[in-house]
Design an enzyme around this catalytic site. Structure first.
Site, PDB file in Angstrom:
ATOM      1  N   HIS A  86      25.764  33.067  35.983  1.00 48.28           N
ATOM      2  CA  HIS A  86      26.262  32.637  37.281  1.00 48.28           C
ATOM      3  C   HIS A  86      25.192  32.645  38.371  1.00 48.28           C
ATOM      4  O   HIS A  86      25.521  32.655  39.562  1.00 48.28           O
ATOM      5  CB  HIS A  86      27.467  33.479  37.704  1.00 48.28           C
ATOM      6  CG  HIS A  86      28.751  32.960  37.147  1.00 48.28           C
ATOM      7  ND1 HIS A  86      29.609  32.173  37.870  1.00 48.28           N
ATOM      8  CD2 HIS A  86      29.283  33.071  35.922  1.00 48.28           C
ATOM      9  CE1 HIS A  86      30.641  31.834  37.112  1.00 48.28           C
ATOM     10  NE2 HIS A  86      30.469  32.367  35.926  1.00 48.28           N
ATOM     11  N   ASP A 105      34.374  38.889  44.520  1.00 48.92           N
ATOM     12  CA  ASP A 105      35.582  38.066  44.488  1.00 48.92           C
ATOM     13  C   ASP A 105      35.845  37.497  43.096  1.00 48.92           C
ATOM     14  O   ASP A 105      36.984  37.158  42.769  1.00 48.92           O
ATOM     15  CB  ASP A 105      35.465  36.909  45.490  1.00 48.92           C
ATOM     16  CG  ASP A 105      35.567  37.394  46.926  1.00 48.92           C
ATOM     17  OD1 ASP A 105      36.299  38.359  47.176  1.00 48.92           O
ATOM     18  OD2 ASP A 105      34.903  36.806  47.796  1.00 48.92           O
ATOM     19  N   GLU A 114      39.008  39.812  54.394  1.00 45.54           N
ATOM     20  CA  GLU A 114      38.105  38.668  54.320  1.00 45.54           C
ATOM     21  C   GLU A 114      38.628  37.590  55.262  1.00 45.54           C
ATOM     22  O   GLU A 114      39.540  37.820  56.046  1.00 45.54           O
ATOM     23  CB  GLU A 114      37.989  38.132  52.882  1.00 45.54           C
ATOM     24  CG  GLU A 114      37.126  38.987  51.982  1.00 45.54           C
ATOM     25  CD  GLU A 114      36.657  38.265  50.731  1.00 45.54           C
ATOM     26  OE1 GLU A 114      36.810  37.024  50.659  1.00 45.54           O
ATOM     27  OE2 GLU A 114      36.117  38.931  49.827  1.00 45.54           O
TER      28      GLU A 114
END
Length: 543
Positions: free
Chosen positions: A119, A181, A292
């Site tokens: 990633h 997240d 958030e």
């Protein structure tokens, strides 16, 4: 008669010549080892390196072909093919490989990159003509939980995914404290950066919640480190972008796990009101467990899109609300609880919400399991994969903006540079740096409170329009140029630079410490070449 460069090179580097002859001799003697693939049959520029690696006595295996997948990452913009991929079964496999390359000294350009779940955004886990270590193959040691006493923890392989740690720890009614997240990332990958999410204001980032690490340095040494033992390496590796060693094991702090989550979204039309409420929440003793937010620009039918997951507090008023043509700010908060605590939880939420100044008709709520909430992004991933929209370029830009300049930033970027948010979400939320441990390699603005702003764009590969890669990259460049010209005091999170001078600016006064640690633990600059911070030390570059 003047000597040729080749004659000069070998005349003054007899050690290299002997090494090449030795390796080539071995190559003709024995072609079998523990490898997944047989060495290619035809000669190539990589044959010396690959023949050399084949002789290592390891439990796992090397692959010398079919490794296009390790030359690709989530960013899907950089594709650098290695010479080999190591699939380790033990820490010793990684140590032996690094020690072997280190012992070759400056006779080779070979570099090594540790790759987790792939990633990275800009080729950080790739190694052009080098060795990529597939960390997900490292399953030793198995997860070991210690839940006696006041400080429970779990020892895990750095190649383990956070989602797996969540599922296993919940069997003991425990959970890590801080998350990202997205949970389908490896432990080593997030700890090499920071690991920031909506819990960071309360518990700090993931690097704040580690008791101990096992690290293989660029010399091949296996070192256990913590705040008390080999502290310089411990702090350096946390947020160190893989520059000083490869994390192979981590001891992660745990706490009692909740079962349920109240998940809430509300909207604001004024940025000052929105940011004031966010800052109030992260500074309050009694607050939500997660805070958030995100920016929404010119998105029609926004609240209707939420109805599949969230229930409006006032359905009639919610239907009348229009988001078209507006810049809106969404506050997203959550409270963790157990079913028997529901009445008190609802009361506490009402008290917290009563102190906020959101648009009252835009209150949406949902109740989900703890796992559903934490793994929420994976649900979106699966939907995008079904549509073929996951494996596209992701020119993400992640910034840390000091609190004192957040209004200047918002006015210019959300008011002028951006005209819509249709190409991906824009996250925005403050964190309190006083909760973070000091001395790690993570670089942040100078102020105690800073905002993480993440532009999570997806680009359509064949498009030349606003959803195309070039357009999004130009938008990112405009944002960065504004930050520099206005002296915002911004620092990049998940940073990417192409020159060492830019990296020196990024690290500022901490560059000397960073460079010293590099020379101590990876003096030949073998590790993590994809960041382009240090140049590989090699005799070949001298001629």
């Amino acid at each position: 008669m003047k000597s040729s460069p080749t004659h000069f090179f070998f005349k003054h580097n007899s050690m290299l010549l002997r090494l090449l002859i030795f390796i080539l001799g071995i190559c003709s003697i024995n072609r079998s080892n523990h490898c997944c693939d047989q060495l290619f049959a035809t000669p190539s520029s990589f044959s010396v390196i690959q023949s050399s690696l084949k002789q290592l006595n390891i439990e796992g295996c090397f692959s010398f072909k079919n490794f296009d997948h390790v030359a690709k990452d989530f960013g899907n913009r950089y594709h650098f093919l290695p010479s080999a991929v190591l699939y380790p079964k033990s820490v010793s496999d990684i140590s032996s490989t690094l020690k072997h390359i280190f012992d070759m000294g400056t006779t080779t350009d070979l570099t090594v990159a540790a790759r987790g779940h792939g990633h990275s955004l800009e080729g950080q886990a790739q190694a052009y003509q080098g060795v990529v270590i597939s960390m997900e193959s490292l399953r030793a040691p198995a997860m070991r939980f210690h839940h006696a006493g006041e400080l429970p923890f779990v020892d895990v392989s750095a190649g383990e995914l956070w989602i797996n740690i969540l599922h296993e720890s919940l069997k003991l009614e425990l959970t890590p404290k801080s998350w990202t997240d997205y949970l389908h990332l490896t432990v080593g990958g997030t700890l090499s950066n920071a690991g920031i999410s909506g819990q960071a204001f309360k518990h700090g980032p993931q690097i704040n919640n580690v008791y101990q690490l096992e690290v293989v340095t660029g010399k091949g040494e296996v070192i256990t480190c913590s705040k008390e033992q080999n502290a310089d390496l411990f702090y350096g590796v946390l947020g160190g972008l893989g520059q000083f060693g490869i994390i192979t094991r981590a001891r992660i702090a745990l706490q009692p796990a909740p079962k349920k989550v109240k998940w809430i979204r509300v909207l604001y039309s004024d940025f000052s009101t929105f940011s004031n409420d966010q800052e109030q929440l992260i500074s309050s003793k009694d607050s939500f467990d997660y805070v958030e937010g995100f920016v929404i620009i010119n998105r029609t039918g926004l609240l209707n899109n939420w109805r599949s997951t969230f229930n409006p507090k006032d359905p009639l008023l919610a239907r009348k609300f229009s988001s078209e043509g507006k810049v809106l700010y969404c506050l997203e908060v959550a409270v963790y609880f157990n079913p028997e605590e529901t009445p008190n939880t609802d009361q506490n939420i009402d008290v917290l919400l009563s102190k906020l100044n959101y648009i009252k008709s835009t209150l949406f709520q949902s109740e989900v399991s703890y796992v559903e909430f934490l793994d929420r992004v994976h649900v979106s991933e699966m939907k995008l994969q079904e549509k073929g929209l996951w494996d596209v370029p992701h020119p993400w830009l992640n910034l840390l903006i000091p609190k004192s300049r957040i209004h200047d930033f918002a006015q210019e970027v959300f008011g002028k540079i951006l005209t819509d948010t249709s190409h991906g979400p824009i996250l925005i939320y403050p964190v309190n740096k006083s909760k973070w441990i000091k001395g790690t390699s993570m670089v942040t603005p100078e102020e105690d409170v800073m905002y993480l702003i993440a532009f999570l764009s997806s680009a359509m590969p064949s498009s030349t329009g606003k959803d195309g890669l070039e357009h999004i990259l130009n938008k990112n460049k405009k944002i960065l140029n504004f930050c520099n010209k206005a002296h915002i005091g911004m620092k990049q999170y998940l940073p990417h630079y192409t020159t060492q001078e830019d990296w020196k600016v990024h690290f500022g006064p901490r560059w000397e410490t960073f460079a010293r640690r590099k020379s101590t633990y990876d003096p030949l600059s073998i590790l993590a070449p994809g960041h382009r911070i240090f140049e590989r030390a090699s005799l070949l570059k001298q001629y």
